[in-house]
Design an enzyme around this catalytic site. Sequence first.
Site, PDB file in Angstrom:
ATOM      1  N   ASP A  11      -3.469 -39.463  -2.131  1.00  0.00           N
ATOM      2  CA  ASP A  11      -4.593 -39.631  -2.426  1.00  0.00           C
ATOM      3  C   ASP A  11      -5.288 -38.749  -2.359  1.00  0.00           C
ATOM      4  O   ASP A  11      -6.529 -37.889  -2.712  1.00  0.00           O
ATOM      5  CB  ASP A  11      -4.147 -40.352  -3.708  1.00  0.00           C
ATOM      6  N   ASP A  24     -11.273  10.435  -6.127  1.00  0.00           N
ATOM      7  CA  ASP A  24     -10.574   9.076  -5.836  1.00  0.00           C
ATOM      8  C   ASP A  24     -10.447   8.307  -7.434  1.00  0.00           C
ATOM      9  O   ASP A  24      -9.304   7.522  -7.759  1.00  0.00           O
ATOM     10  CB  ASP A  24     -11.210   8.829  -4.813  1.00  0.00           C
ATOM     11  N   GLY A  66      -1.886   5.002  -0.830  1.00  0.00           N
ATOM     12  CA  GLY A  66      -0.346   5.641   0.356  1.00  0.00           C
ATOM     13  C   GLY A  66      -0.167   6.481   0.699  1.00  0.00           C
ATOM     14  O   GLY A  66       1.196   7.184   0.661  1.00  0.00           O
ATOM     15  N   MET A  67      -1.224   7.458   0.688  1.00  0.00           N
ATOM     16  CA  MET A  67      -1.916   8.574   1.297  1.00  0.00           C
ATOM     17  C   MET A  67      -0.965   8.257   2.920  1.00  0.00           C
ATOM     18  O   MET A  67      -0.397   9.544   3.515  1.00  0.00           O
ATOM     19  CB  MET A  67      -2.568   9.197   1.348  1.00  0.00           C
TER      20      MET A  67
END
EC number: 1.3.7.7
Length: 568
Positions: free
Chosen positions: A36, A293, A437-438
């Site tokens: 512990d 954007d 994702g461009m």
Amino acid sequence: MRLALWMYQGTAHHGVGRIANSMRGVHAVFHAPQGDDYVNPIFTMLERTPDFPRMTTSIVSGRDLAQGTVRLPETLRAVDAQVHPDLIIVCASCSTILLQEDLERMARSAGTSAEVLVYDANPYRMQEVRSADGLLTTLVQRFARPQAPLPTPSVNILGPASLGFHNRSDLICLRRMLATLGVQINVVAPLGASIHDLERLPAAWATIAPYRELGQNAARWLEDQFGIPALTDAPIGVQPTLRWLRRLVETLNEAGARLQRLSTPLRLPPLTAFSLDGMSAPSSVPWFARTADMESYSMKRAFVFGDATHTVGMVKFLRDELGMQIAGAGTYLEEEAEWVYQELKEYLPPDDSGSPKSSFLATDVFQHVARRIADLSPELVCGTQMERHACRKLDIPCLVIAPPTHIENHLLSYRPVLGFDGADVLADAVYTTATLGMEKHLIDMFGDAGLDYDEPQTGEPRTENQELRVENRASANGHPEAGVSVGAAEPSAAPSRSVVTEESNRATTPSSSTVHPVWTPDAQAMLKKIPFFVRGRVQKNVERYAMQHGYATITAEVLVEAREALGG
């Protein structure tokens, strides 16, 4: 206790360690077996400070138990001699608490010069958050002494603590805003406070406690006992920060009038005074949210899961200030679930009956959260380190906004969550995490131009074809537990030029829930024409449509039919 699984919260003595490691002149001693003592290396690994953790484990071994030997008094004397703390906090771990030993008697027999507090952190009744908050409240109640109010506007700040989520940066941000207002800080606790600082808490005009998880109970106790008003709102986002500043000024003016110590009322200075250069707007979020954007984010859906404070703050920030849609939200703090739900019910999408309850998730089982994320397939997940792992398998962008965290969220740089500065940090984090994702879409359109870009060789679509399979399996202790695994659909040979009619395409014997549709080459080619950043959702929706309508094969015709039926 699910010790074999990931847990959103640490054990009770981990919460004790957070308070002890936050304060000066305070040391924690854990009465625990060797296994512990994992709490110590957690702080060593994650906490970005030059100091060693202010905690020691008094080891309890099997031989000690057999011989009736007790090491705790010896450990207390050693800590007292070597560290010279003002206060030693003693607590049992989840293992040794089963022994039901009299720790008070052991502590008294040690004869230390330091004051000793035995804290009953029962791990079977509480976890990290309740333990830490309970200990801080106990310390405030034990050491706070009546004080004459300070002559100038002043506040306490309760809540920043060791291993808190960006707490050190939040504290810097709060200090900057208070300095701009001309407000003195009386005591910050537990971070950097001593027990002598706790004595001075009642001298402040007000108490700021922005985190629901830590400090608010102590702030309310100070309000009840000494009449010190408490501000418990978290200024996350631009508009909440403006409301918070106005309320703080109003509270301090009321306190000054009551104490008859304020000749001139406080006023909010021009907002430019809160900026880093003192000349520009304090945050860029209002104009940034209106750019092209960010306008595209109005069509993106987000799922938020975490503790109470950051879940509520992040949902409101995403919807109110960035214009994103909220697909769902939840918290692992089940004792705070009702408060979180009441705060967010106007932000959650309703079900067919008009109730938003189905969009809210209160659980501390991370597999349930992973299943909800897989079902929703949002464009962005704001969660904890657990959700980061689940989203990595699902190929969904994830932003960590709440504990538990890993080392990359304990930064050296200034990265607050609160205030105007925090709003800019959160907006940047959302923008850089959510996938536009461009780049991949351009590669799909024009080729890789010699870049190292691996196109899938199986003929299957990209990793969006991977699905989260949540299955129940027996754990080692015989109890069922949910497991999360990711696997791609088995490749299946499709006829190269054959024409599949609607009748032959229908699945006959198997049920739609057990048949995974096979994509024909023409359907795959059509799917690849869909932009990358929405392709995964389109594929999943089409496959669900095919299974619901009994299609064993997805052809171009089925794809068109599904998109028309689904509105896209």
